[in-house]
Design an enzyme around this catalytic site. Sequence first.
Site, PDB file in Angstrom:
ATOM      1  CG  LEU A 125     -21.675  -0.312   8.914  1.00  0.00           C
ATOM      2  CD1 LEU A 125     -20.976   0.958   9.890  1.00  0.00           C
ATOM      3  CD2 LEU A 125     -20.503  -0.816   8.183  1.00  0.00           C
ATOM      4  CB  SER A 126     -26.326  -1.593   6.696  1.00  0.00           C
ATOM      5  OG  SER A 126     -25.093  -2.386   6.066  1.00  0.00           O
ATOM      6  CD  GLU A 127     -27.438   4.845   9.636  1.00  0.00           C
ATOM      7  OE1 GLU A 127     -27.765   5.915   8.816  1.00  0.00           O
ATOM      8  OE2 GLU A 127     -27.020   4.789  10.795  1.00  0.00           O
ATOM      9  NE  ARG A 268     -30.266 -37.562 -17.095  1.00  0.00           N
ATOM     10  CZ  ARG A 268     -31.500 -37.804 -17.132  1.00  0.00           C
ATOM     11  NH1 ARG A 268     -32.184 -38.636 -16.234  1.00  0.00           N
ATOM     12  NH2 ARG A 268     -32.108 -37.158 -18.098  1.00  0.00           N
ATOM     13  CD  GLU A 363     -20.080  -9.706   7.252  1.00  0.00           C
ATOM     14  OE1 GLU A 363     -18.599  -9.973   7.544  1.00  0.00           O
ATOM     15  OE2 GLU A 363     -20.715 -10.659   7.919  1.00  0.00           O
ATOM     16  N   GLY A 364     -19.932  -5.900   2.635  1.00  0.00           N
ATOM     17  CA  GLY A 364     -18.960  -5.213   1.544  1.00  0.00           C
ATOM     18  C   GLY A 364     -19.177  -6.020   0.240  1.00  0.00           C
TER      19      GLY A 364
HETATM   20  N1  CAA Z   1      -9.772  -1.989   6.998  1.00  0.00           N
HETATM   21  C1  CAA Z   1      -9.386  -1.216   8.138  1.00  0.00           C
HETATM   22  N2  CAA Z   1      -9.530   0.289   7.979  1.00  0.00           N
HETATM   23  C2  CAA Z   1     -10.269   0.629   6.960  1.00  0.00           C
HETATM   24  C3  CAA Z   1     -10.709  -0.407   5.989  1.00  0.00           C
HETATM   25  C4  CAA Z   1     -10.803  -1.753   5.985  1.00  0.00           C
HETATM   26  N3  CAA Z   1     -10.868  -2.571   5.265  1.00  0.00           N
HETATM   27  N4  CAA Z   1     -11.530   0.244   5.048  1.00  0.00           N
HETATM   28  C5  CAA Z   1     -11.486   1.572   5.587  1.00  0.00           C
HETATM   29  N5  CAA Z   1     -10.833   1.764   6.464  1.00  0.00           N
HETATM   30  C6  CAA Z   1     -10.658   3.015   7.438  1.00  0.00           C
HETATM   31  C7  CAA Z   1      -9.411   3.924   6.682  1.00  0.00           C
HETATM   32  O1  CAA Z   1      -8.094   3.664   6.918  1.00  0.00           O
HETATM   33  C8  CAA Z   1      -9.927   5.284   7.359  1.00  0.00           C
HETATM   34  O2  CAA Z   1      -9.498   5.273   8.672  1.00  0.00           O
HETATM   35  P1  CAA Z   1      -8.607   6.374   9.318  1.00  0.00           P
HETATM   36  O3  CAA Z   1      -9.499   7.611   8.983  1.00  0.00           O
HETATM   37  O4  CAA Z   1      -8.769   6.109  10.659  1.00  0.00           O
HETATM   38  O5  CAA Z   1      -7.304   6.832   8.377  1.00  0.00           O
HETATM   39  C9  CAA Z   1     -11.364   5.039   7.518  1.00  0.00           C
HETATM   40  O6  CAA Z   1     -11.688   3.570   7.514  1.00  0.00           O
HETATM   41  C10 CAA Z   1     -12.207   5.817   6.377  1.00  0.00           C
HETATM   42  O7  CAA Z   1     -11.931   5.284   5.235  1.00  0.00           O
HETATM   43  P2  CAA Z   1     -12.042   5.977   3.721  1.00  0.00           P
HETATM   44  O8  CAA Z   1     -11.420   7.471   3.843  1.00  0.00           O
HETATM   45  O9  CAA Z   1     -11.251   5.117   2.884  1.00  0.00           O
HETATM   46  O10 CAA Z   1     -13.458   5.882   3.456  1.00  0.00           O
HETATM   47  P3  CAA Z   1     -14.415   5.770   2.241  1.00  0.00           P
HETATM   48  O11 CAA Z   1     -15.800   6.272   2.556  1.00  0.00           O
HETATM   49  O12 CAA Z   1     -13.624   6.195   1.202  1.00  0.00           O
HETATM   50  O13 CAA Z   1     -14.688   4.192   2.096  1.00  0.00           O
HETATM   51  C11 CAA Z   1     -15.220   1.937   2.397  1.00  0.00           C
HETATM   52  C12 CAA Z   1     -14.546   3.555   2.875  1.00  0.00           C
HETATM   53  C13 CAA Z   1     -14.099   0.975   2.236  1.00  0.00           C
HETATM   54  C14 CAA Z   1     -15.864   2.078   1.262  1.00  0.00           C
HETATM   55  C15 CAA Z   1     -15.923   1.610   3.525  1.00  0.00           C
HETATM   56  O14 CAA Z   1     -17.254   2.450   3.712  1.00  0.00           O
HETATM   57  C16 CAA Z   1     -16.790   0.189   3.351  1.00  0.00           C
HETATM   58  O15 CAA Z   1     -15.852  -0.784   3.666  1.00  0.00           O
HETATM   59  N6  CAA Z   1     -17.884   0.089   2.823  1.00  0.00           N
HETATM   60  C17 CAA Z   1     -18.692  -1.238   2.866  1.00  0.00           C
HETATM   61  C18 CAA Z   1     -19.336  -1.476   4.157  1.00  0.00           C
HETATM   62  C19 CAA Z   1     -19.493  -2.784   4.614  1.00  0.00           C
HETATM   63  O16 CAA Z   1     -18.710  -3.743   4.509  1.00  0.00           O
HETATM   64  N7  CAA Z   1     -20.852  -2.824   4.973  1.00  0.00           N
HETATM   65  C20 CAA Z   1     -21.603  -4.221   5.440  1.00  0.00           C
HETATM   66  C21 CAA Z   1     -22.080  -4.094   6.633  1.00  0.00           C
HETATM   67  S1  CAA Z   1     -22.442  -5.527   7.843  1.00  0.00           S
HETATM   68  C22 CAA Z   1     -23.585  -6.377   6.837  1.00  0.00           C
HETATM   69  O17 CAA Z   1     -23.616  -6.717   5.528  1.00  0.00           O
HETATM   70  C23 CAA Z   1     -24.711  -6.693   7.671  1.00  0.00           C
HETATM   71  C24 CAA Z   1     -24.735  -8.103   8.330  1.00  0.00           C
HETATM   72  O18 CAA Z   1     -25.391  -8.276   9.106  1.00  0.00           O
HETATM   73  C25 CAA Z   1     -24.064  -9.467   7.839  1.00  0.00           C
END
Ligand code: CAA
Length: 381
Positions: A125-127, A268, A363-364
């Site tokens: 997902l991340s970029e 210790r 993961e956030g």
């Molecule tokens: N569960 C379900 N749906 C969610 C959600 C959640 N936790 N968070 C947001 N959504 C949904 C919203 O309901 C909305 O859906 P609809 O349009 O269908 O109604 C949609 O996502 C968009 O949400 P927002 O309008 O709230 O979007 P936003 O841009 O304001 O915020 C965010 C979204 C919560 C900040 C989100 O971008 C986010 O979670 N960011 C963090 C991303 C992340 O966790 N990245 C980690 C990647 S994986 C990784 O780490 C690598 C690895 O290999 C382990």
Amino acid sequence: MNFEFTEDQVMIQQSAREFAEAEIAPSAVERDIKAEFPYDIIKKLGEQGFLGMMVSPEYGGAGFDTISYVLAMIEISKVDASVGVILSVNNSLVCWGLEKYGSEYLKQNYLTKLASGEKLGAFALSEPEAGSDATNQHTVAEKDGDHYIINGIKNWITNGTTADYTLVMTQTDREKAHKGITCFLVERGTPGFESAKKEDKLGIRSSDTCSLTFTNCRVPKENIVWEEGKGFNFAMNTLNGGRIGIASQALGIAEASLEASKKYAKQRKAFGTEIANHQAIQFKIADMAVKLEAAKMLTFQAAALKDAGKNYTKESAMAKLYASKIAVENALEAIQVHGGYGYVREYLVERYLRDAKITEIYEGTSEIQKIVIARSLLSGN
Ligand code: CAA
């Protein structure tokens, strides 16, 4: 609320503990130093059902519940958090997402191999410009007959250089913003798909993290997960479960920190007695244990809700937020209990701190978890 685990859950916990101690622990220090991926360990974990823990047997999985998964993740991460994250990504982000949202074609052809441990998965997902701001996807997929052509870069991908199958979020319709994001399963070896060299990380060094590039990479339309435009919802829904996995990984580190501190405090001596007899050390041990139990309760609550088919968005964010925070705190305290010995490799606790830090980021981030929690509370959930 039931605080007793079932016989099956205890058995899974026990077998994870035995496997971790016998098969993972002996090489953990060396793999951390050399940043070596645990190929043999992952193969054996696959053979024992730990790579597709929550996948139904119909698709080659073990058919366990989320509570069992949490228990196994804690035991494995207690010994080596690098192995923990490899498992977490394959189980929660890849297998769970494919079983829940994938077509029968994807399940028969890919999920069965991922769940049985024959193949390993990654989640992209991340970029470079889309970390916390995950809707800002620049990777594009353009339709070309029965295929899509993917171009773009993904960053920080766990299992990136080793995964056989990667779930890749792409923009298929920029006009629709996050409603134009689509997820594809891309096979390693597809022309135009390359992984860069492994990142040289502070912690979880035995896991592999890297960037991925896609240059005119052609993927058949059958490889769309769920449907076009559903990729962002797919990623968010899947990450809710992923956060339970990372909370469990953090719990493992927090518990290992406590166990190491108890052991060392009884060995210790200072001021004529074991340091365990000094209140300063007792207070640290008590605080570490209380935090660990509180974080476990949050994580089991999120897992129980998931198993009951209820919404667990807020609870999984709470579990990850708190478990990751106390993993860092417990690791820091463990170093303090060990004094100078805590600062050197011999006593392991310095690795616990290095491994713990990432749980507040991937993961956030913790800040994102607070946004998820607050939005959920303010919308009345
Ligand atoms: N569960 C379900 N749906 C969610 C959600 C959640 N936790 N968070 C947001 N959504 C949904 C919203 O309901 C909305 O859906 P609809 O349009 O269908 O109604 C949609 O996502 C968009 O949400 P927002 O309008 O709230 O979007 P936003 O841009 O304001 O915020 C965010 C979204 C919560 C900040 C989100 O971008 C986010 O979670 N960011 C963090 C991303 C992340 O966790 N990245 C980690 C990647 S994986 C990784 O780490 C690598 C690895 O290999 C382990």
